[in-house]
Each structure stands twice: as structure tokens, then as C-alpha cells.
Design a protein around this motif. Structure first.
Motif, PDB file in Angstrom:
ATOM      1  N   LEU A  91      -6.197  -3.037  -3.977  1.00 12.54           N
ATOM      2  CA  LEU A  91      -7.351  -3.941  -3.985  1.00 12.54           C
ATOM      3  C   LEU A  91      -7.340  -4.843  -5.218  1.00 12.54           C
ATOM      4  O   LEU A  91      -7.588  -6.052  -5.123  1.00 12.54           O
ATOM      5  CB  LEU A  91      -8.644  -3.134  -3.935  1.00 12.54           C
ATOM      6  CG  LEU A  91      -8.881  -2.318  -2.655  1.00 12.54           C
ATOM      7  CD1 LEU A  91     -10.136  -1.461  -2.800  1.00 12.54           C
ATOM      8  CD2 LEU A  91      -8.993  -3.215  -1.435  1.00 12.54           C
TER       9      LEU A  91
ATOM     10  N   LEU B  93      -4.627  -7.511  -4.796  1.00 15.41           N
ATOM     11  CA  LEU B  93      -5.069  -8.601  -3.927  1.00 15.41           C
ATOM     12  C   LEU B  93      -5.973  -9.569  -4.692  1.00 15.41           C
ATOM     13  O   LEU B  93      -5.831 -10.795  -4.589  1.00 15.41           O
ATOM     14  CB  LEU B  93      -5.818  -8.047  -2.717  1.00 15.41           C
ATOM     15  CG  LEU B  93      -4.990  -7.391  -1.614  1.00 15.41           C
ATOM     16  CD1 LEU B  93      -5.924  -6.795  -0.559  1.00 15.41           C
ATOM     17  CD2 LEU B  93      -4.032  -8.381  -0.977  1.00 15.41           C
TER      18      LEU B  93
ATOM     19  N   THR C 156      -1.361  -1.271   6.952  1.00 12.35           N
ATOM     20  CA  THR C 156      -2.334  -0.182   6.783  1.00 12.35           C
ATOM     21  C   THR C 156      -1.686   1.186   6.959  1.00 12.35           C
ATOM     22  O   THR C 156      -2.275   2.206   6.596  1.00 12.35           O
ATOM     23  CB  THR C 156      -3.473  -0.303   7.820  1.00 12.35           C
ATOM     24  OG1 THR C 156      -2.917  -0.254   9.138  1.00 12.35           O
ATOM     25  CG2 THR C 156      -4.238  -1.593   7.631  1.00 12.35           C
TER      26      THR C 156
ATOM     27  N   LEU D 159      -7.716 -10.387   1.962  1.00 14.50           N
ATOM     28  CA  LEU D 159      -6.508 -10.207   2.752  1.00 14.50           C
ATOM     29  C   LEU D 159      -6.429 -11.255   3.868  1.00 14.50           C
ATOM     30  O   LEU D 159      -7.402 -11.508   4.566  1.00 14.50           O
ATOM     31  CB  LEU D 159      -6.488  -8.804   3.368  1.00 14.50           C
ATOM     32  CG  LEU D 159      -5.197  -8.407   4.099  1.00 14.50           C
ATOM     33  CD1 LEU D 159      -4.061  -8.214   3.108  1.00 14.50           C
ATOM     34  CD2 LEU D 159      -5.412  -7.128   4.914  1.00 14.50           C
TER      35      LEU D 159
ATOM     36  N   GLY E 272       0.829  -1.194   0.000  1.00 13.52           N
ATOM     37  CA  GLY E 272       0.000   0.000   0.000  1.00 13.52           C
ATOM     38  C   GLY E 272       0.864   1.245   0.000  1.00 13.52           C
ATOM     39  O   GLY E 272       1.635   1.475   0.919  1.00 13.52           O
TER      40      GLY E 272
ATOM     41  N   VAL F  33      -2.435  -8.641   8.281  1.00 15.82           N
ATOM     42  CA  VAL F  33      -2.291  -7.194   8.235  1.00 15.82           C
ATOM     43  C   VAL F  33      -1.317  -6.748   9.313  1.00 15.82           C
ATOM     44  O   VAL F  33      -1.279  -7.291  10.410  1.00 15.82           O
ATOM     45  CB  VAL F  33      -3.670  -6.495   8.416  1.00 15.82           C
ATOM     46  CG1 VAL F  33      -4.287  -6.839   9.767  1.00 15.82           C
ATOM     47  CG2 VAL F  33      -3.559  -4.990   8.237  1.00 15.82           C
TER      48      VAL F  33
ATOM     49  N   LEU G  34      -9.997  -4.259   2.199  1.00 17.01           N
ATOM     50  CA  LEU G  34      -8.916  -5.232   2.052  1.00 17.01           C
ATOM     51  C   LEU G  34      -9.394  -6.634   2.407  1.00 17.01           C
ATOM     52  O   LEU G  34      -9.098  -7.602   1.710  1.00 17.01           O
ATOM     53  CB  LEU G  34      -7.737  -4.839   2.945  1.00 17.01           C
ATOM     54  CG  LEU G  34      -7.019  -3.537   2.593  1.00 17.01           C
ATOM     55  CD1 LEU G  34      -6.101  -3.116   3.735  1.00 17.01           C
ATOM     56  CD2 LEU G  34      -6.224  -3.684   1.299  1.00 17.01           C
TER      57      LEU G  34
END
Length: 271
Positions: A184, A187, A203, A229, A170, A232, A224
Motif C-alpha cells: 500500500l 502504491l 491479488t 491501483l 504483493g 489487477v 489497493l
């Protein structure tokens, strides 16, 4: 049921002044409290980064890992750009098969130094979608192409794919507002191409330079998760963000009979 989200607690990072001071002063109490607080808040992995002190990074990472392991029994993610530090940190981990080497890219030296360790210890590895020249593609298709090469390297070393985390990276939306959509889509493509490989993202980077950064994190995380995902990297002491995680897991069939959600409500964690 979809496996629950893996939460990497990001707070033991030497870019934070309080952590840097604790490392320099060997403040075991402070560091151990950071680890305990993160696990209590819901982290199931502790990420350890001491790279600010490049000349003392191997020494500091071992000290930090040993201190953390005295008080919590969760996997350690050794977070470094230096393959030598990853080797030193993994060696300090008690449960090497649960540890995570964070990270490799397509850089040949890093691949050739880190993946043999991953194979030897049967641990896990995070792979950043960065090419051999250190460039990050601007498009999801470009990141998928790098992911394909990273998976091929893992296959070449005989490492099971379920031990690999692909990081879609990100990037700050304050610089390029299209980057949220790129992540996005990345992913989506990665999960379709490699269903047996895990995905991970931080994040924190996406909000860099913007005000009220936690709002960005809380808004982005449900998106996500909806795109598949698996893990994280975040600050688990952000209570509203963790409440968002709990609600999302209930909605995405990661919480059987919503037991975790109800328990969190009773414990006042959703207020």
C-alpha cells in the motif's frame, strides 16, 4: 472521473493442472471456454502464461494466443520470464498496440531485449520492482527506488509512460505480515512520483500458504483501489471478488451514476 480498473484474467496459466493438460493435448475448446468465461465475468485483458513448459513455451504461447483470439477481442498479456517468449507471443497478437509484455525487471538483458519490442509494436509493458540481481526490496522506499530506475529505462527508449505498469509486488503475508502495508505504501509513493504511470498487482501471491485465500483477496482489493491501483491480476470467476470490484468502483468515482453497479445488481452479479 477516475479511469475504471483494468482486470487481467489470470486463469490461463500453465501452473494450473487443467490448463497444463489443455496445452499438452491442444484442447482448444477448454482454453477458449476459459477465455470466454473470464471476459463474460468482467476481465478486459487475458493474461497468458505457459512457462511451466520451458522447453515448449514459445510453441505453446503462440497456440494459446491464437486460440484465444478466435473467440474474444480483448488485449492479451504475454506473461513470461523469457524475453524470447515475449517476442514470440507479441508477434502472435493481432492487435499489437493493445498487447502487454509481462514483464521486465532491472535485469539488463530483459530490458535490452523487451523494451525495443515495446517501442516497435507501440504496446504496453509490466515492470516488476525487482533489481538487477533479482532481489525484491523489503521496504516501500526500496521499491520506489527501483521504480524510478525502471521509469528511466522506459524514458530512455522513448516509450510513453502511460504504456508502463509498475508492479509493487504483493508478497505472502503468511511469511511477513508487514507486506500488505509495504504494498500500500509502495502504491502511494509510486502514484505520487509518477502520476502518468499505471500501477498493477496480483491479488493471488499475497495470500499464498493461508487458508480461505479468497477472503484475503476480497479484503485487500478495496485497500489497493483506495491507494490508486490501476490494474489487477485476479480470477474473475470469483463472483464475490468481482462484486467487490463493482462496489469499489462505484465508491471511488469509477462508475458514472453507478450504472455498472445497478446493472450488475439487475443481472444478479451482486448476490
Amino acid at each position: 472521473m477516475v479511469p475504471k480498473l483494468e482486470i487481467f484474467g489470470e486463469r490461463i496459466n500453465s501452473t494450473r493442472p487443467s490448463v497444463a493438460e489443455a496445452l499438452e493435448e491442444r484442447d482448444r475448446v477448454f482454453l477458449q471456454k476459459e477465455a470466454l468465461d473470464q471476459v463474460s465475468a468482467g476481465a478486459n485483458v487475458i493474461d497468458v502464461h505457459t512457462g511451466t513448459f520451458w522447453h515448449k513455451e514459445p510453441e505453446y504461447v503462440v497456440w494459446a494466443i491464437e486460440a484465444i483470439q478466435e473467440v474474444v477481442d480483448v488485449p492479451i498479456a504475454v506473461d513470461s520470464l523469457n524475453p524470447g517468449v515475449l517476442a514470440t507471443g507479441l508477434q502472435a497478437c493481432r492487435k499489437k498496440e493493445e498487447a502487454i509484455a509481462n514483464s521486465i525487471t532491472l535485469d539488463k538483458e530483459r530490458v535490452e531485449e523487451v523494451l525495443p519490442l515495446v517501442r516497435e509494436y507501440s504496446c504496453k509493458v509490466v515492470a516488476l520492482t525487482i533489481d538487477q540481481e533479482g532481489r525484491i526490496p523489503e521496504t516501500a522506499k526500496g521499491r520506489l527506488e527501483i521504480a524510478q530506475k525502471l521509469v528511466a529505462e522506459v524514458d530512455r527508449y522513448g516509450i510513453p509512460r502511460h504504456r508502463l505498469y509498475l508492479d509493487a509486488l504483493g508478497m505472502p503475508i503468511g511469511v511477513d505480515t508487514g507486506q500488505g502495508l509495504v504494498v500500500l505504501e509502495s502504491l502511494k509513493l509510486m502514484k505520487a512520483a509518477f502520476p502518468d504511470v499505471k500501477t498493477i498487482i496480483s491479488t493471488t501471491a499475497v495470500s499464498y500458504g493461508l487458508p480461505n485465500r479468497r477472503l484475503i483477496h476480497r479484503s485487500f482489493l478495496p485497500m489497493l483501489l483506495a491507494f490508486g491501483l490501476d490494474a489487477v491480476v485476479l480470477d474473475p470467476l470469483d463472483k464475490e471478488l468481482m462484486a467487490t470490484v463493482i462496489a469499489c468502483e462505484a465508491l471511488l468515482d469509477r462508475d458514472e451514476f453507478c450504472q455498472k453497479y445497478v446493472r450488475a445488481h439487475r443481472e444478479g452479479k451482486l448476490a
